[in-house]
Design a protein around this motif. Structure first.
Motif, PDB file in Angstrom:
ATOM      1  N   THR A  31       0.817  -1.217   0.000  1.00 46.73           N
ATOM      2  CA  THR A  31       0.000   0.000   0.000  1.00 46.73           C
ATOM      3  C   THR A  31       0.851   1.267   0.000  1.00 46.73           C
ATOM      4  N   GLY A  32       1.904   1.276  -0.858  1.00 49.51           N
ATOM      5  CA  GLY A  32       2.720   2.467  -1.017  1.00 49.51           C
ATOM      6  C   GLY A  32       3.718   2.738   0.087  1.00 49.51           C
ATOM      7  N   LYS A  33       3.810   1.890   1.078  1.00 52.54           N
ATOM      8  CA  LYS A  33       4.712   2.098   2.205  1.00 52.54           C
ATOM      9  C   LYS A  33       5.805   1.025   2.168  1.00 52.54           C
ATOM     10  N   ALA A  34       7.062   1.430   2.309  1.00 54.08           N
ATOM     11  CA  ALA A  34       8.175   0.474   2.308  1.00 54.08           C
ATOM     12  C   ALA A  34       8.746   0.362   3.711  1.00 54.08           C
ATOM     13  N   GLU A  35       8.989  -0.876   4.144  1.00 58.05           N
ATOM     14  CA  GLU A  35       9.555  -1.129   5.461  1.00 58.05           C
ATOM     15  C   GLU A  35      10.635  -2.182   5.332  1.00 58.05           C
ATOM     16  N   SER A  36      11.604  -2.143   6.242  1.00 55.32           N
ATOM     17  CA  SER A  36      12.710  -3.087   6.220  1.00 55.32           C
ATOM     18  C   SER A  36      12.402  -4.267   7.143  1.00 55.32           C
ATOM     19  N   ALA A  37      12.845  -5.442   6.721  1.00 51.69           N
ATOM     20  CA  ALA A  37      12.706  -6.647   7.534  1.00 51.69           C
ATOM     21  C   ALA A  37      14.035  -7.386   7.478  1.00 51.69           C
ATOM     22  N   LEU A  38      14.280  -8.218   8.460  1.00 51.16           N
ATOM     23  CA  LEU A  38      15.481  -9.039   8.488  1.00 51.16           C
ATOM     24  C   LEU A  38      15.036 -10.484   8.413  1.00 51.16           C
ATOM     25  N   ALA A  39      15.612 -11.250   7.495  1.00 54.15           N
ATOM     26  CA  ALA A  39      15.240 -12.656   7.340  1.00 54.15           C
ATOM     27  C   ALA A  39      16.501 -13.514   7.320  1.00 54.15           C
ATOM     28  N   VAL A  40      16.447 -14.625   8.041  1.00 54.91           N
ATOM     29  CA  VAL A  40      17.574 -15.550   8.096  1.00 54.91           C
ATOM     30  C   VAL A  40      17.028 -16.956   7.915  1.00 54.91           C
ATOM     31  N   ARG A  41      17.601 -17.701   6.982  1.00 59.62           N
ATOM     32  CA  ARG A  41      17.183 -19.090   6.773  1.00 59.62           C
ATOM     33  C   ARG A  41      17.874 -19.969   7.807  1.00 59.62           C
ATOM     34  N   VAL A  42      17.086 -20.800   8.487  1.00 63.42           N
ATOM     35  CA  VAL A  42      17.595 -21.763   9.460  1.00 63.42           C
ATOM     36  C   VAL A  42      16.980 -23.104   9.097  1.00 63.42           C
ATOM     37  N   GLY A  43      17.748 -23.949   8.436  1.00 63.46           N
ATOM     38  CA  GLY A  43      17.214 -25.220   7.960  1.00 63.46           C
ATOM     39  C   GLY A  43      16.132 -24.980   6.925  1.00 63.46           C
ATOM     40  N   ASP A  44      14.963 -25.569   7.128  1.00 69.63           N
ATOM     41  CA  ASP A  44      13.843 -25.399   6.211  1.00 69.63           C
ATOM     42  C   ASP A  44      12.971 -24.201   6.562  1.00 69.63           C
ATOM     43  N   ALA A  45      13.298 -23.515   7.622  1.00 67.82           N
ATOM     44  CA  ALA A  45      12.487 -22.381   8.074  1.00 67.82           C
ATOM     45  C   ALA A  45      13.200 -21.068   7.786  1.00 67.82           C
ATOM     46  N   VAL A  46      12.416 -19.986   7.746  1.00 70.29           N
ATOM     47  CA  VAL A  46      12.966 -18.647   7.609  1.00 70.29           C
ATOM     48  C   VAL A  46      12.529 -17.858   8.837  1.00 70.29           C
ATOM     49  N   HIS A  47      13.492 -17.302   9.572  1.00 66.82           N
ATOM     50  CA  HIS A  47      13.208 -16.467  10.735  1.00 66.82           C
ATOM     51  C   HIS A  47      13.152 -15.029  10.243  1.00 66.82           C
ATOM     52  N   VAL A  48      12.030 -14.346  10.513  1.00 67.28           N
ATOM     53  CA  VAL A  48      11.817 -12.988  10.021  1.00 67.28           C
ATOM     54  C   VAL A  48      11.563 -12.058  11.204  1.00 67.28           C
ATOM     55  N   SER A  49      12.278 -10.937  11.224  1.00 65.65           N
ATOM     56  CA  SER A  49      12.022  -9.885  12.204  1.00 65.65           C
ATOM     57  C   SER A  49      11.419  -8.724  11.428  1.00 65.65           C
ATOM     58  N   PHE A  50      10.164  -8.367  11.750  1.00 68.33           N
ATOM     59  CA  PHE A  50       9.437  -7.341  10.998  1.00 68.33           C
ATOM     60  C   PHE A  50       8.485  -6.612  11.930  1.00 68.33           C
ATOM     61  N   ARG A  51       8.572  -5.283  11.950  1.00 70.62           N
ATOM     62  CA  ARG A  51       7.707  -4.435  12.775  1.00 70.62           C
ATOM     63  C   ARG A  51       7.745  -4.825  14.256  1.00 70.62           C
ATOM     64  N   GLY A  52       8.920  -5.184  14.757  1.00 73.24           N
ATOM     65  CA  GLY A  52       9.062  -5.502  16.176  1.00 73.24           C
ATOM     66  C   GLY A  52       8.574  -6.879  16.568  1.00 73.24           C
ATOM     67  N   GLN A  53       8.245  -7.699  15.595  1.00 73.14           N
ATOM     68  CA  GLN A  53       7.773  -9.055  15.874  1.00 73.14           C
ATOM     69  C   GLN A  53       8.718 -10.050  15.221  1.00 73.14           C
ATOM     70  N   GLN A  54       8.821 -11.236  15.787  1.00 70.71           N
ATOM     71  CA  GLN A  54       9.624 -12.290  15.200  1.00 70.71           C
ATOM     72  C   GLN A  54       8.681 -13.383  14.713  1.00 70.71           C
ATOM     73  N   TYR A  55       8.950 -13.869  13.498  1.00 73.93           N
ATOM     74  CA  TYR A  55       8.118 -14.900  12.889  1.00 73.93           C
ATOM     75  C   TYR A  55       9.010 -16.029  12.398  1.00 73.93           C
ATOM     76  N   ILE A  56       8.494 -17.246  12.475  1.00 73.21           N
ATOM     77  CA  ILE A  56       9.163 -18.396  11.895  1.00 73.21           C
ATOM     78  C   ILE A  56       8.231 -18.901  10.808  1.00 73.21           C
ATOM     79  N   VAL A  57       8.694 -18.837   9.554  1.00 68.53           N
ATOM     80  CA  VAL A  57       7.877 -19.224   8.409  1.00 68.53           C
ATOM     81  C   VAL A  57       8.418 -20.539   7.866  1.00 68.53           C
ATOM     82  N   GLU A  58       7.510 -21.516   7.723  1.00 67.90           N
ATOM     83  CA  GLU A  58       7.901 -22.849   7.265  1.00 67.90           C
ATOM     84  C   GLU A  58       7.002 -23.305   6.134  1.00 67.90           C
ATOM     85  N   LYS A  59       7.561 -24.101   5.238  1.00 70.48           N
ATOM     86  CA  LYS A  59       6.778 -24.679   4.156  1.00 70.48           C
ATOM     87  C   LYS A  59       6.052 -25.930   4.610  1.00 70.48           C
ATOM     88  N   SER A  60       6.710 -26.748   5.394  1.00 71.09           N
ATOM     89  CA  SER A  60       6.147 -28.043   5.760  1.00 71.09           C
ATOM     90  C   SER A  60       5.043 -27.916   6.790  1.00 71.09           C
TER      91      SER A  60
END
Length: 145
Positions: A31-60
């Motif tokens: 929506t026209g707004k750009a923000e920075s995030a940090l993502a690190v792959r750990v095995g099959d998961a991606v750890h994402v730090s975005f807007r002060g929250q930490q997320y673990i994103v997995e395919k499986s």
């Protein structure tokens, strides 16, 4: 596309945001707004730090031990870093969204915030501590209903 985020299956809609990679950083534009995030792959998961929250994103569909722990209030270092601020003590009552600690890693400060109202059950770090990937930082116990 379906993914598991912190152990919960969600539908990620690619058309709502555009993600561009810049080395270890991601730029998220929606929506026209750009923000920075940090993502690190750990095995099959991606750890994402975005807007002060930490997320673990997995395919499986298999939830990892870390994903289940994050959903339960257990917070671990997603990567090696330095604890630059600690805003709570063991036994403190915290509110959903309250900043608990700040980890500096890869030249980025990553705040860890309370995932729900509760009590700081465990705080295993202090300001100035160096931490390793996966190290337990804080546990927030949900407020009794």
């Amino acid at each position: 596309m379906k993914r598991f985020v912190n152990g919960v299956e969600v539908e990620l809609i690619e058309s709502e945001a555009k993600v561009v990679s810049f080395g270890d950083r991601l730029m998220v534009r929606s929506t026209g707004k750009a923000e920075s995030a940090l993502a690190v792959r750990v095995g099959d998961a991606v750890h994402v730090s975005f807007r002060g929250q930490q997320y673990i994103v997995e395919k499986s569909s298999l939830r990892t031990k870390r994903a289940a722990a994050a959903h339960s209030g257990e917070m671990r270092a997603p990567m090696p870093g330095l604890i630059v601020d600690v805003m709570v003590s063991k036994g403190d009552e915290v509110a959903l969204g309250q900043k608990l600690i700040v980890l500096e890693a890869m030249k980025t400060q990553q705040p860890f915030i309370a995932p729900f109202d509760g009590t700081v059950k465990e705080l295993s770090i202090s300001k100035g501590d160096q931490v390793i990937e996966g190290q337990l930082l804080v546990i927030v116990e949900p407020k009794a209903e």
